[in-house]
Write an enzyme that holds these catalytic residues in place. Sequence first.
Site, PDB file in Angstrom:
ATOM      1  CG  HIS A  31      11.988  42.644  28.356  1.00 22.02           C
ATOM      2  ND1 HIS A  31      12.706  42.366  27.057  1.00 22.02           N
ATOM      3  CD2 HIS A  31      11.618  44.195  28.171  1.00 22.02           C
ATOM      4  CE1 HIS A  31      12.755  43.608  26.459  1.00 22.02           C
ATOM      5  NE2 HIS A  31      12.280  44.950  27.026  1.00 22.02           N
TER       6      HIS A  31
ATOM      7  CD  GLU B  59       9.706  46.800  24.715  1.00 20.72           C
ATOM      8  OE1 GLU B  59       9.537  47.802  25.532  1.00 20.72           O
ATOM      9  OE2 GLU B  59       9.390  45.701  25.029  1.00 20.72           O
TER      10      GLU B  59
ATOM     11  NE  ARG C 205      12.357  43.701  20.796  1.00 19.04           N
ATOM     12  CZ  ARG C 205      11.308  43.738  21.681  1.00 19.04           C
ATOM     13  NH1 ARG C 205      10.152  43.397  21.278  1.00 19.04           N
ATOM     14  NH2 ARG C 205      11.564  43.843  22.781  1.00 19.04           N
TER      15      ARG C 205
ATOM     16  NE  ARG D 179       8.241  45.675  28.020  1.00 18.91           N
ATOM     17  CZ  ARG D 179       8.829  46.598  28.883  1.00 18.91           C
ATOM     18  NH1 ARG D 179       8.197  46.267  30.151  1.00 18.91           N
ATOM     19  NH2 ARG D 179       9.464  47.551  28.555  1.00 18.91           N
TER      20      ARG D 179
ATOM     21  CG  HIS E 299      10.986  43.189  32.398  1.00 19.23           C
ATOM     22  ND1 HIS E 299      11.967  43.875  32.919  1.00 19.23           N
ATOM     23  CD2 HIS E 299      10.113  44.683  32.134  1.00 19.23           C
ATOM     24  CE1 HIS E 299      12.186  44.983  32.510  1.00 19.23           C
ATOM     25  NE2 HIS E 299      11.164  45.623  32.090  1.00 19.23           N
ATOM     26  CG  HIS E 300       6.451  44.582  36.696  1.00 17.24           C
ATOM     27  ND1 HIS E 300       7.117  46.059  37.126  1.00 17.24           N
ATOM     28  CD2 HIS E 300       5.235  44.805  37.574  1.00 17.24           C
ATOM     29  CE1 HIS E 300       6.249  46.757  37.898  1.00 17.24           C
ATOM     30  NE2 HIS E 300       5.319  45.963  38.111  1.00 17.24           N
TER      31      HIS E 300
ATOM     32  NE  ARG F  79       5.824  47.399  34.919  1.00 16.27           N
ATOM     33  CZ  ARG F  79       6.575  48.002  34.093  1.00 16.27           C
ATOM     34  NH1 ARG F  79       6.328  49.078  33.473  1.00 16.27           N
ATOM     35  NH2 ARG F  79       7.811  47.273  33.451  1.00 16.27           N
TER      36      ARG F  79
END
Length: 583
Positions: free
Chosen positions: A378, A391, A394, A415, A518-519, A558
């Site tokens: 991220h 997010e 932004r 991202r 992040h993921h 993702r």
Amino acid sequence: MKKLISVFLALMLLFGVTAAAETPEENSFTPGTYTGEAQGIFAPVKVQITVTANKIIGVFINAKGETPELGGLAAEKLTESILKAQTPHVDALSGATVTSNAIIAAASDALVQAGADLEKLDANRKDKGEAGEKQEKEIETDVVVIGAGGAGMTAAIMLNQAGTNFVLLEKMPYAGGNTTKATGGMNAAETHYQKEQGIEDSTALFAADTMKGGHALNDPALVAVMANESAGAIDWLDTIGAELPKISFSGGASVNRIHAPEDGSGVGAFLVDRFSAKLKELGVEIMYDTAATELLTDEEGKICGVKAEGAEYNYTFRCKAVILATGGFGANEAMYTQYRPDLKGTVTTNAPGATGDGIIMAQALGAALVDIEQIQLHPTVEQTTSILITESVRGDGAILVNQGGVRFTNELLTRDAVSAAELEQEGQYAWIIFDQNLRDHLKATEKYVKSGITVQADTIEGLAEQLGIAPDVLKKTVGDWNGYVKDQRDPDFGRTTGMNADLTTAPYYAIKIAPGIHHTMGGVKIDTRARVINTEGKEIPGLFAAGEVCGGVHGGNRLGGNAVADIVIFGRIAAQSVLDYIK
Ligand code: ADP
């Protein structure tokens, strides 16, 4: 009132004096009530302690300014442990270290005011010796669900509704995992909500968008199942009081497809709350503080049990099937750097339980892994606190500048692209810049300001000075940007979104950010029925998995809204497959 207090104090003194006479070397305090204070993540934490001459008899912790999920829980757990241990130096609540440390500091402060010798309290601690040998406990059940995040709780509700015998293990003292952190919503196509709102969508389009977003690395069969079963999952959520009727647009989708709660709350916290309420209503007790450590198989290689460590017992569960719903490994630096050495030192936005346990346990049985090195960064994470700058900042008009004071990317690219652009800047960080108007319109920013991570000034030049950026350069960058907003054209980086408001309302704000883990897209290999597949391409009988522990659904990237789709849809499939398997 005064009289009552003096009677209370007299009684406490009496109690204290008597007890002190019996055990002269015991702790000693000046009886009364004292308040200590220490800074938490977002606000000061206050601890009020009442002592007799030799005993802590009352602890009241106010950590309301901290995150609602963890502040209250930390207060509850540490109240209990301080009273039990008779010292402020108790274990922190895992997952809430900063808040716990603030509670410990505030309690110490209060006790020092009460004349306590903290070293003596530690030497006399009353919970010593209880940690000895843990007892062994064996439990018979049909199914063990490991992990009470989104996927595990979904599966548990389904299993309960089918009348199955099962246990739900959670290694943290609370449920929710990374699911709690999901803010956007859940992607689903051809739902009744879309139809009612006149949105034309198709499962084929949902699948195509997901494949494109994942750079076509995804397993197309898993993606097709996710798309095809998404509308049914939305219907199921309706039946358990977790409606997601608000539909909007999310990056990478061809149409409005992301479904969110009506009241605008974050989807993850909303679902965890509804799932927890449903489980409570059904009488399902989550076994907290209980970490699964090993999967057991019989001589034919079929799942027959799980070993787990609880606070008081070491458990052996005897069962016919297991659902792994342990989430990803974004909080395990040793593990993600094993697959991605380039990510060494990168901070994480992940819940502390995301340590890859399920992947490691499944691997021990020969499970195959897919896309394990695919990790999503991220781009806007404050590095000292790991606070994720949503997010929306932004999206509502903030820009990113480097230490040289200039923009370097379209801030609203995907991202991975924005993160990569940041990593090319000197020092591998950037500043996110916004103004008071944005703060007034976006509630999330309050948390950032309160936690002390923002730099603030009345002029852009003043802000630049504080950031160590040349004032005239930052002034020109922001001035140019405001012109682009007016023209609705960004000649520098071609940004076309998040241009509804310029940055002209003082005061101005900046937060230093860099990418954070992040993921984790990769994980154990499953088939379309959520059966775990081994390195020879065969199923491991009795082992099922759902959610971030699995790989294949998201490929190389993702899309926002697909994590929640993944956990609900595959959580349901895993439960259904288990029911078919144990029949
Ligand atoms: P998902 O979205 O895939 O459900 P989450 O991160 O939301 O993933 O939830 C995973 C849950 O599993 C977390 O609450 C985490 O603490 C829990 N967990 C992880 N490892 C274990 C383990 N070994 N034993 C029990 N629970 C675990």
